[in-house]
Design a protein around this motif. Structure first.
Motif, short mmCIF file in Angstrom:
data_model
loop_
_atom_site.label_atom_id
_atom_site.label_comp_id
_atom_site.label_asym_id
_atom_site.label_seq_id
_atom_site.Cartn_x
_atom_site.Cartn_y
_atom_site.Cartn_z
N ILE A 64 0.93 -1.20 0.13
CA ILE A 64 -0.06 0.03 -0.04
C ILE A 64 1.04 1.21 -0.05
N ALA A 65 0.92 2.16 -0.91
CA ALA A 65 1.63 3.39 -0.97
C ALA A 65 1.55 4.02 0.17
N ALA A 66 2.70 4.56 0.92
CA ALA A 66 2.74 5.41 1.92
C ALA A 66 1.78 6.35 2.06
N CYS B 45 11.08 -4.24 -3.67
CA CYS B 45 10.96 -4.77 -2.67
C CYS B 45 11.94 -3.99 -1.51
N ALA B 46 11.62 -3.60 -0.49
CA ALA B 46 12.18 -2.94 0.52
C ALA B 46 12.14 -3.59 1.90
N GLU B 47 11.50 -4.54 2.19
CA GLU B 47 11.25 -5.15 3.47
C GLU B 47 10.46 -4.03 4.46
N ASP B 48 9.65 -3.09 3.78
CA ASP B 48 9.14 -2.35 4.72
C ASP B 48 7.52 -2.85 5.27
N GLN C 269 4.98 -3.60 3.01
CA GLN C 269 4.83 -4.46 2.03
C GLN C 269 4.73 -5.99 2.86
N ARG C 270 4.41 -5.82 4.15
CA ARG C 270 4.32 -7.18 4.69
C ARG C 270 2.84 -7.61 4.87
N ASN D 59 -2.73 -6.16 5.56
CA ASN D 59 -1.71 -5.45 5.56
C ASN D 59 -1.25 -5.14 6.84
N LYS D 60 0.07 -5.57 7.22
CA LYS D 60 0.56 -5.44 8.42
C LYS D 60 0.66 -4.01 9.05
#
Length: 428
Positions: A350-352, A367-370, A373-374, A391-392
């Motif tokens: 989901i875009a910030a 991919c940035a492990e943000d 993105q989890r 979404n986390k």
């Protein structure tokens, strides 16, 4: 009510959900077997259905009710000056309705949380965004006797904590499996308040202990010389107690967490080379995330500016409908994973800027492990591939507005209550 009342409500929920009668109608094998028959409140540990895998509901853990003065002015009425006075008060305390980290009330889940608090307390509280700072600070009051008054506006401030109920599989004592409402991630705190009341109170008045009026009387400093001295009618200079710094409601704003990257880089098949990305430990199994029993699946965008859409799988899909689960962990039966797309090498997110927005579109990016993105994956009982996805970072569930080719996949704070947030994780 005492000045501050705390109530523990762990395990209770006051939001209504629809329970679907499936097996009773002989529709267990049908993916469209979601027929609403009754309305009940979900309970921690209570039964849920596969159609509810993509939903979540709040439950109130505890609450605290505190009489609070929001506006105040000391006012002296002399002989001959009784009657109606228009008093312009000063702001004492600002209370702003908020749920969670966003500093406001965004999405249906936040509203449902406040509705649950309202039901649990039996108080008429604000269930949408509001602030006492927007209330008029003028009080018109009829003073029948001379004396030193505190003219006030006040309310009952309600704060508390809430949890999130998610549907997930649970193993029973006999080894069998069942779908149960379990406490998922996404809890937090909330603040709201009741309708403001206004009035005037004197030092010698007898008032109920713990009431809003008693709070106002406490600001008068009735033992001080200012309260007893003869003076002209009108405003009284504030005392030391009244000059205390106004309480302000802190507002935490939703910001994107810093990216966490590992020390090494690894390439995956299909990477598009859109910049350096975090190393991912992806499972070898490839999946389609599909609408159960129907031909449309999540398809990643070809253009970076587009979002994930429902698409039919064809020989021209170029693996854009193929996903891998990466950096997988599991806690209490809930999978947490990064969703990596084979076709464009990006990760679902989901875009910030849209994180606090209901119906924000799911996208793929480098991919940035943000934590954006989890995703948490809630599963049906073994033997079924049905899942719900959350979404986390935002806590919102993933779903779609309607079943149609090209329809965006989106986030919904409470999920889709019609079952369209339940997908199937189908091995390719």
């Amino acid at each position: 009510m005492r000045p501050t009342e705390t109530r523990s409500l762990t395990g209770r929920s006051f939001m209504a959900v629809t329970v679907h009668a499936v097996a009773a109608l002989g529709l267990a094998a049908s993916p469209a077997a979601a027929v609403p028959t009754a309305t009940v409140a979900p309970q921690l540990g209570g039964a849920c259905t596969a159609a509810e895998l993509g939903t979540r509901h709040p439950y109130i853990k505890n609450t605290e009710v505190s009489p609070t003065i929001t506006h105040f002015k000391g006012w002296y009425v002399t002989e001959g000056s009784t009657g109606n006075h228009t008093v312009v008060t000063s702001t004492e305390t600002v209370i702003t309705v908020s749920v969670g980290l966003t500093g406001g009330v965004e999405g249906s889940f936040a509203v449902a949380t406040l509705e649950a608090a309202k039901a649990s307390l039996g108080l008429e509280v604000k269930v949408d965004y509001a602030s006492t700072s927007s209330e008029s600070n003028t009080v018109v009051w009829s003073f029948n006797q001379p004396g030193y008054y505190g003219v006030y506006k006040g309310t009952k401030k309600v704060t508390g904590t809430y949890g999130s109920l998610n549907c997930n599989r649970s193993q029973q004592s006999d080894g069998s499996w069942a779908l149960k409402w379990a406490e998922g991630p996404g809890g937090g705190s909330f603040t709201t308040y009741t309708t403001l009341e206004e009035g005037a109170v004197r030092c010698q008045d007898t008032v109920p202990a713990g009431s809003i009026m008693a709070k106002a009387q406490g600001l008068l400093d009735c033992g001080s010389p200012a309260a007893k001295a003869e003076r002209p009618a009108g405003a009284v200079a504030p005392t030391a107690k009244q000059q205390q710094k106004p309480e302000q409601q802190d507002q935490d704003r939703l910001t994107r967490p810093p990216a966490r990257t590992s020390g090494t880089s690894a390439e995956q098949p299909g990477a598009t080379g859109r910049g350096a990305r975090a190393a991912l430990d992806c499972q070898t199994q490839v999946y389609k995330i599909a609408v159960p029993g129907k031909p449309l699946s999540w398809g990643a965008p070809v253009l970076a500016s587009d979002g994930v859409r429902l698409r039919p799988s064809t020989i021209f899909s170029a693996h854009l409908d193929h996903w891998r689960l990466c950096n997988v962990t599991e806690s209490n039966g809930v999978i947490e994973a990064t969703l990596w797309n084979w076709g464009n090498g990006g990760c679902a997110t989901i875009a910030a800027p849209d994180a606090a927005t209901d119906r924000a579109v799911l996208r793929t990016v480098t991919c940035a492990e943000d934590d954006l993105q989890r995703f948490y994956v809630y599963r049906d009982v073994p033997g079924s591939s049905k899942i719900g996805v959350q979404n986390k970072y935002t806590g919102s569930m993933i779903g779609h507005d309607r079943y149609a080719d090209g329809e965006f996949v989106r986030q919904y704070s409470s999920g889709r209550q019609d079952g369209t947030g339940t997908y199937s994780l189908d091995a390719v």
